[in-house]
Design an enzyme around this catalytic site. Structure first.
Site, PDB file in Angstrom:
ATOM      1  CB  ALA A  21      -0.916   0.007   1.226  1.00  0.00           C
ATOM      2  CB  CYS A  22       0.579   4.342  -2.034  1.00  0.00           C
ATOM      3  SG  CYS A  22       1.209   6.039  -2.103  1.00  0.00           S
TER       4      CYS A  22
END
Length: 275
Positions: free
Chosen positions: A142-143
């Site tokens: 996840a960013c």
């Protein structure tokens, strides 16, 4: 310098990513001026970084069950779930670009527009510069699991995620301002060869990421969010890049090119699952 501001409102993930590329192509050819665009997503969409391994990181069955689009971006980085947010893109031709040559330094310039938006909203944020080599990476795909250079943070947590690409003769930076976030939905879209690692990342996600709702107890009305960041970008880009904005629409050329890109690229498994 003349710039456009365009609000393309709410569209699918494939449409939004195709428009970014279409604007880049037309901008490089001199057919349209540098462009600031705001947009939203329906249905919610998971965008993958350009180099991200889709089959390794994405639970496609869960995405289909939850009604979440999956589309690959032109920019690098890790997965972003686009739902309760304002998304922006800034596109300008590479030739004669007034930004610094360094991507890191250009992030700093463009992030000032975001910082101005938060200032208008009276929400305290800071621009962080963790060392690229020593800064800790997140433990998931996840960013928002990790800060990057010149990201905006509130209470030490990431509140905006941005990414940049230079191709097709243009510079693109796009990113997400989180009005709210749903870690359960985000991590439901992901998988990991070590499931316990994903569970640990989900358990600690809100120690690293935040949203406007988490800061003030409620998400902001869309028009308030929109107006603040529009004004913030106008102030910062006029000051730093001599940008003078005209509100406009996409051209027929951009729309035609985007439709072709949707059909042959952004809506295809070959593009979205190719890595």
């Amino acid at each position: 310098m003349k710039w456009r501001f365009i609000d393309t409102k709410i569209h699918s993930g494939a449409w939004n990513m195709a428009i970014d590329e279409a604007v880049m192509t037309c901008c490089a050819a001199g057919r349209v001026p540098p462009t600031l665009r705001f947009y939203r997503w329906a249905p919610p969409a998971l965008t993958l970084g350009y180099f991200q391994k889709a089959e390794r990181d994405v639970n496609f069955d869960a995405c289909a069950h939850l009604g979440i689009d999956v589309v690959r971006r032109l920019t690098g980085g890790r997965a972003v779930l686009h739902d309760q947010e304002l998304t922006y893109s800034i596109i300008m031709p590479h030739e004669g670009c007034p930004l610094p040559d360094s991507i890191t330094d250009s992030y700093r310039v463009l992030s000032r527009g975001l910082a101005e938006g938060f200032r208008i909203l009276n929400l305290p944020v800071t621009m962080s510069r963790p060392a690229p080599r020593s800064g800790k990476l997140g433990s998931s795909a996840a960013c928002f699991d990790a800060l990057s250079v010149w990201e905006l943070e509130a209470d030490g947590k990431k509140i905006v995620g941005s990414a940049q690409a230079r191709r097709f003769g243009s510079v693109l930076q796009h990113g997400s301002v989180l009005n709210d976030l749903n870690p359960e939905m985000l991590f439901a879209t992901m998988k990991d060869e070590k499931p316990q690692r994903l569970e640990r990342a989900k358990a600690t996600f809100l120690e690293k990421a935040t949203s406007i709702r988490h800061l003030i107890g409620r998400p902001l009305p869309w028009n308030e969010l929109f107006d603040a960041f529009k004004e913030g970008f106008f102030i910062a880009l006029e000051r730093d890049l001599d940008a003078h904005f005209v509100e406009d629409d996409l051209t027929d050329d951009e729309l035609s090119l985007a439709e072709d890109l949707i059909e042959n690229k952004y809506a295809t498994c070959d593009w979205n699952r190719r890595r």
